[in-house]
Every structure is written in structure tokens, then in C-alpha cells.
Design a protein around this motif. Structure first.
Motif, PDB file in Angstrom:
ATOM      1  N   ASP A 156     -12.545  42.732  -1.609  1.00  0.00           N
ATOM      2  CA  ASP A 156     -11.206  42.393  -1.101  1.00  0.00           C
ATOM      3  C   ASP A 156     -10.923  42.840   0.322  1.00  0.00           C
ATOM      4  OD1 ASP A 156     -11.210  45.084  -1.655  1.00  0.00           O
ATOM      5  OD2 ASP A 156      -9.378  45.062  -2.864  1.00  0.00           O
ATOM      6  N   THR A 157     -11.948  43.073   1.138  1.00  0.00           N
ATOM      7  CA  THR A 157     -11.743  43.514   2.523  1.00  0.00           C
ATOM      8  C   THR A 157     -12.388  42.498   3.484  1.00  0.00           C
ATOM      9  OG1 THR A 157     -13.696  44.933   2.230  1.00  0.00           O
ATOM     10  CG2 THR A 157     -11.540  45.984   2.053  1.00  0.00           C
ATOM     11  N   ILE A 168     -14.279  43.559   6.975  1.00  0.00           N
ATOM     12  CA  ILE A 168     -15.021  44.799   6.821  1.00  0.00           C
ATOM     13  C   ILE A 168     -16.362  44.818   7.564  1.00  0.00           C
ATOM     14  CG2 ILE A 168     -16.402  44.177   4.772  1.00  0.00           C
ATOM     15  CD1 ILE A 168     -14.458  47.484   5.361  1.00  0.00           C
ATOM     16  N   GLN A 206     -11.897  55.606   1.221  1.00  0.00           N
ATOM     17  CA  GLN A 206     -12.202  54.256   0.771  1.00  0.00           C
ATOM     18  C   GLN A 206     -13.419  54.305  -0.150  1.00  0.00           C
ATOM     19  OE1 GLN A 206     -10.195  51.692   2.008  1.00  0.00           O
ATOM     20  NE2 GLN A 206      -9.046  53.239   3.128  1.00  0.00           N
ATOM     21  N   VAL A 266     -15.967  51.484   0.047  1.00  0.00           N
ATOM     22  CA  VAL A 266     -16.546  51.188   1.361  1.00  0.00           C
ATOM     23  C   VAL A 266     -17.430  52.379   1.710  1.00  0.00           C
ATOM     24  CG1 VAL A 266     -16.138  50.603   3.772  1.00  0.00           C
ATOM     25  CG2 VAL A 266     -14.461  49.923   2.050  1.00  0.00           C
ATOM     26  N   HIS A 311     -10.195  46.998  10.006  1.00  0.00           N
ATOM     27  CA  HIS A 311     -11.405  46.550   9.319  1.00  0.00           C
ATOM     28  C   HIS A 311     -11.342  46.794   7.818  1.00  0.00           C
ATOM     29  CE1 HIS A 311     -13.535  47.254  13.420  1.00  0.00           C
ATOM     30  NE2 HIS A 311     -12.926  46.086  13.372  1.00  0.00           N
ATOM     31  N   THR A 312     -10.609  47.819   7.386  1.00  0.00           N
ATOM     32  CA  THR A 312     -10.566  48.164   5.966  1.00  0.00           C
ATOM     33  C   THR A 312      -9.357  47.573   5.240  1.00  0.00           C
ATOM     34  OG1 THR A 312      -9.427  50.244   6.453  1.00  0.00           O
ATOM     35  CG2 THR A 312     -11.837  50.312   6.318  1.00  0.00           C
ATOM     36  N   ALA A 313      -8.537  46.794   5.938  1.00  0.00           N
ATOM     37  CA  ALA A 313      -7.372  46.176   5.300  1.00  0.00           C
ATOM     38  C   ALA A 313      -7.817  45.355   4.096  1.00  0.00           C
ATOM     39  CB  ALA A 313      -6.643  45.290   6.303  1.00  0.00           C
ATOM     40  N   ASP A 314      -7.160  45.606   2.948  1.00  0.00           N
ATOM     41  CA  ASP A 314      -7.599  44.937   1.738  1.00  0.00           C
ATOM     42  C   ASP A 314      -6.490  44.077   1.133  1.00  0.00           C
ATOM     43  OD1 ASP A 314      -5.925  46.901   0.818  1.00  0.00           O
ATOM     44  OD2 ASP A 314      -7.350  47.797  -0.574  1.00  0.00           O
ATOM     45  N   GLN A 368      -0.086  41.350   1.021  1.00  0.00           N
ATOM     46  CA  GLN A 368      -1.273  41.666   1.817  1.00  0.00           C
ATOM     47  C   GLN A 368      -2.123  40.423   2.032  1.00  0.00           C
ATOM     48  OE1 GLN A 368      -2.701  44.734  -0.802  1.00  0.00           O
ATOM     49  NE2 GLN A 368      -1.950  46.385   0.520  1.00  0.00           N
TER      50      GLN A 368
END
Length: 234
Positions: A123-124, A127, A169, A172, A211-214, A220
Motif C-alpha cells: 500500500d505504499t 516507496i 515502518q 518497509v 515515499h512512505t505514504a500509505d 489517503q
């Protein structure tokens, strides 16, 4: 959909400047997506790519690549597909299933186990730069005579996990394959991923929040532009 074989170029170095570096990838893609009304996260698209496409592209240099999710997931022929047992028993169980599928593939193809394994949620979508940073961090650690410690007087680290704006995370990260397989070998059903990863004493790697926004909610999904579901259920 059945499991497929490793890509023909699997022997090529992941990072040319670190020819001894080898890395597999496990993508967790089979959650229930309860906050999205059970619409499969992997199916969400921005009109060009799905979240599953983005995850696979981010780990394109890894081999083998394993997606853990339902057998109806549309994965490319050079990607392996497996499922946690029982289904929907959580990401820790999914990681266990993925790691075991890596082991089975290496055994079937008579190839050495990878040194490292990327763990990534589906879901990223942005990433990819973070994955590159994690791989290079792991490669540099192999080339260093004194591996980093997570903190003073702690046991040696067996991997790296991302931290963004002070938030860890757990999906990740990159870890030594043999070590993470051992840690996730049993007791993973409905268990906390972080509780297993802590046993590896991972070193934190600062990652960009961009980059880590999910995607956990529709809000979102809208912010990131992934609002169209290409399939309604698994």
C-alpha cells in the motif's frame, strides 16, 4: 494462479557496485482492507498502475519476488505467488509464508539462498526510492568490517527498518534472509510483526514521509490518487 519460476536474469547482481549483494522480496498483499470497505488494496489504481504494480516495480531488482495474497492476484510470470495459512491471519503469517516460498524456490532451482530479504506492504505507491536506500544501506553494511549496532551494548543488527517522522515502518525494511526466516518460523498467526522484527535488532533508516505514504483509508487513497478499484474482491 500458480507459482512461476525465477526470472532468467536472476544471477545478475542487484547492485552492480556490490556484486556479492543478493536480495529477495516479500510483498504482503492479502489483507482484508477493512478501512476501505474490504476493497482490495492491491487493486487500487491511479489510471496507469495499481498498488500491486507499484510494489512490484519498487522491488524489481530483487530475486525471487514473492507476493503473498489470494491466488487470483494478477502477478507477472516471473513473480511467485503464495498465501498465508490460514488466509487473513495477519501480516506476520504472510511474511512467514513468503519467506518459506523463497526457501522452496531456491531449493527447487538449486540456487543459494539470498543474503537479504526486503519486506514490503502493498500500500505504499511511492516507496521505490526508499527501497533503493534500504538495499544500498544493507549492501554497505556487508562491505563494512564493523556492522552497525542499533544502540550501544546491543546485539549486532540483522537488518534495517524504515522510520518516517518518528514512526516505525515494520512493512518497509530489509533483513538478513536466514535470520528473518528463523525469527518468523512459528507462532505468526494473528501476531504482531513488530514483535518478531525486534528480535533482529534492526537499525533505523530515516525515510521520507512522501515515499512512505500509505493507503489505509479512502481519504489517503484520494490524496495519493489511487481511487479506482480494478477488481472488487479477491
Amino acid at each position: 494462479m500458480s507459482d512461476s519460476s525465477m526470472p532468467s536474469d536472476a544471477v545478475s547482481p542487484v547492485l552492480p557496485e556490490y556484486p556479492e549483494f543478493s536480495c529477495a522480496a516479500v510483498i504482503v498483499a492479502g489483507g482484508q482492507s477493512s478501512r476501505l470497505g474490504h476493497v482490495p488494496k492491491a487493486s487500487l489504481s491511479d489510471g496507469t498502475s495499481t498498488l500491486l504494480d507499484c510494489a512490484l516495480q519498487a522491488v524489481r531488482q530483487a530475486s525471487p519476488r514473492v507476493v503473498v495474497g489470494p491466488d487470483t492476484l494478477p502477478v507477472p510470470s516471473d513473480v511467485l505467488l503464495t498465501r498465508e495459512d490460514p488466509p487473513f491471519s495477519g501480516p506476520a503469517a504472510a511474511i512467514h509464508a513468503g519467506l518459506e516460498r523463497v526457501a522452496a524456490q531456491c531449493e527447487d532451482s538449486s540456487t543459494p539462498a539470498p543474503k537479504w530479504c526486503l519486506i514490503l506492504g502493498v500500500d505504499t505507491p511511492r516507496i521505490a526510492p526508499a527501497v533503493q536506500l534500504l538495499m544500498r544501506t544493507a549492501a554497505v553494511s556487508d562491505a563494512t568490517t564493523q556492522p552497525p549496532l542499533p544502540e550501544e551494548d546491543s546485539p549486532a543488527s540483522e537488518g534495517f527498518w524504515g522510520i518516517s517522522e518518528g514512526i516505525y515502518q515494520p512493512l518497509v525494511g530489509i533483513y538478513r534472509y536466514k535470520s528473518i526466516r528463523s525469527v518468523f518460523s512459528e507462532g505468526t498467526t494473528d501476531a504482531s510483526v513488530r514483535s518478531f522484527l525486534r528480535r533482529l535488532n534492526p537499525v533505523s533508516v530515516k525515510l521520507s514521509a512522501q515515499h512512505t505514504a500509505d493507503v489505509d483509508t479512502w481519504e489517503q487513497a484520494e490524496q495519493l490518487g489511487y481511487t479506482t478499484s480494478l477488481w472488487s474482491s479477491y
